[in-house]
Design an enzyme around this catalytic site. Structure first.
Site, PDB file in Angstrom:
ATOM      1  NE  ARG A   1    -119.156 -29.561  -8.633  1.00  0.00           N
ATOM      2  CZ  ARG A   1    -119.057 -29.682  -7.305  1.00  0.00           C
ATOM      3  NH1 ARG A   1    -119.681 -30.664  -6.686  1.00  0.00           N
ATOM      4  NH2 ARG A   1    -118.353 -28.842  -6.594  1.00  0.00           N
TER       5      ARG A   1
ATOM      6  NE  ARG B   1    -116.708 -25.489   0.852  1.00  0.00           N
ATOM      7  CZ  ARG B   1    -117.486 -26.395   0.265  1.00  0.00           C
ATOM      8  NH1 ARG B   1    -118.710 -26.576   0.661  1.00  0.00           N
ATOM      9  NH2 ARG B   1    -117.026 -27.122  -0.740  1.00  0.00           N
TER      10      ARG B   1
HETATM   11  P1  AMP Z   1    -119.397 -28.268  -3.038  1.00  0.00           P
HETATM   12  O1  AMP Z   1    -120.478 -28.797  -3.902  1.00  0.00           O
HETATM   13  O2  AMP Z   1    -119.668 -28.467  -1.584  1.00  0.00           O
HETATM   14  O3  AMP Z   1    -118.030 -28.757  -3.457  1.00  0.00           O
HETATM   15  O4  AMP Z   1    -119.378 -26.676  -3.261  1.00  0.00           O
HETATM   16  C1  AMP Z   1    -119.117 -26.114  -4.532  1.00  0.00           C
HETATM   17  C2  AMP Z   1    -118.820 -24.646  -4.400  1.00  0.00           C
HETATM   18  O5  AMP Z   1    -119.930 -23.976  -3.809  1.00  0.00           O
HETATM   19  C3  AMP Z   1    -117.643 -24.298  -3.502  1.00  0.00           C
HETATM   20  O6  AMP Z   1    -116.408 -24.368  -4.186  1.00  0.00           O
HETATM   21  C4  AMP Z   1    -117.997 -22.848  -3.107  1.00  0.00           C
HETATM   22  O7  AMP Z   1    -117.737 -21.952  -4.158  1.00  0.00           O
HETATM   23  C5  AMP Z   1    -119.505 -22.923  -2.941  1.00  0.00           C
HETATM   24  N1  AMP Z   1    -119.879 -23.301  -1.561  1.00  0.00           N
HETATM   25  C6  AMP Z   1    -120.518 -24.439  -1.153  1.00  0.00           C
HETATM   26  N2  AMP Z   1    -120.708 -24.448   0.171  1.00  0.00           N
HETATM   27  C7  AMP Z   1    -120.163 -23.293   0.636  1.00  0.00           C
HETATM   28  C8  AMP Z   1    -120.018 -22.725   1.922  1.00  0.00           C
HETATM   29  N3  AMP Z   1    -120.471 -23.346   3.020  1.00  0.00           N
HETATM   30  N4  AMP Z   1    -119.408 -21.512   2.016  1.00  0.00           N
HETATM   31  C9  AMP Z   1    -118.964 -20.846   0.932  1.00  0.00           C
HETATM   32  N5  AMP Z   1    -119.054 -21.342  -0.307  1.00  0.00           N
HETATM   33  C10 AMP Z   1    -119.648 -22.552  -0.478  1.00  0.00           C
END
Ligand code: AMP
Length: 211
Positions: free
Chosen positions: A159, A87
């Site tokens: 969520r 990311r």
């Molecule tokens: P997601 O389920 O992919 O939408 O991720 C939910 C949350 O997890 C994000 O808003 C970040 O706070 C954290 N997160 C997930 N993947 C990453 C990543 N690669 N780098 C940093 N934070 C992450």
């Protein structure tokens, strides 16, 4: 084949990863799922990550890079889908280094393109099963029985980071940190944009044509 699946929050990365796992025997590494599991299991890493996630901010690079490295080392030479990772630019560099060390390579970086207004509708209406993670949408895909998961009978919830006040922060974090990865992967000849609108099956058909 190893594929990065990226795009803004709500673009459908998780849904498409599930379809790729089902039809193409790929293995998903979702840093979001790994972090949520760490929070559920109340690990030290989970406690550290929670404060960032609740606010919609990115978890520090070193934390997520370490998590991905563990999975890769344990399971190398699978066909991986990197869902929600990298990311940031440092994460993308770290992924390239880790793959090289393990004698693996990235074959594609597929970007799911979805207009902003549709992202908002998807995120604010998204609901997930607390137990198995199955996803629903209040309008387009509600569970058969209100708040009960069709798959496992678990509780269907929103969520915490899908609440409206947090979504703005997540989208800004995406624009600042993740959007520039388009150019990073373009320069490597790995980038491919895929229309992420329409039904999940339609998007899947488009995605699988690129694999
Ligand atoms: P997601 O389920 O992919 O939408 O991720 C939910 C949350 O997890 C994000 O808003 C970040 O706070 C954290 N997160 C997930 N993947 C990453 C990543 N690669 N780098 C940093 N934070 C992450």
């Amino acid at each position: 084949m190893n594929v990065v699946l990226f795009g803004p929050p709500g673009a459908g990365k998780g849904t498409q990863s599930a379809l790729l796992i089902e039809h193409k025997s790929m293995k998903q590494i979702s840093t979001g799922d790994l972090l949520r599991a760490a929070i559920k299991n109340q690990t030290a890493l989970g406690q550290q990550a929670k404060s960032y996630m609740d606010k919609g901010e990115l978890v520090p690079d070193q934390v997520v890079i370490g998590m991905v490295e563990e999975v890769l080392k344990a399971d190398k030479h699978q066909n991986f889908i990197f869902d929600g990772f990298p990311r940031t630019a440092p994460q993308a560099e770290a992924l390239a280094e880790m793959l090289k060390r393990l004698d693996m390579k990235l074959d594609r970086a597929l970007f799911l393109e979805v207009p902003y207004d549709q992202l908002l509708t998807r995120l604010t209406g998204r609901r997930v099963c607390r137990s198995c993670g199955a996803t629903y949408h209040v309008q387009s895909k509600p569970p058969k029985v209100d708040a009960i998961c069709d798959v496992c009978g678990g509780e269907v919830i929103q969520r915490p980071d899908d609440k409206e006040d947090v979504i703005g922060t997540r989208l800004k974090a995406y624009e600042k940190n993740t959007e520039p990865l388009k150019d990073y992967y373009r320069a490597q000849g790995l980038f491919q944009s895929v229309d992420g609108t329409g039904t999940s099956e339609e998007v899947y058909q488009r995605l699988s044509r690129e694999l």
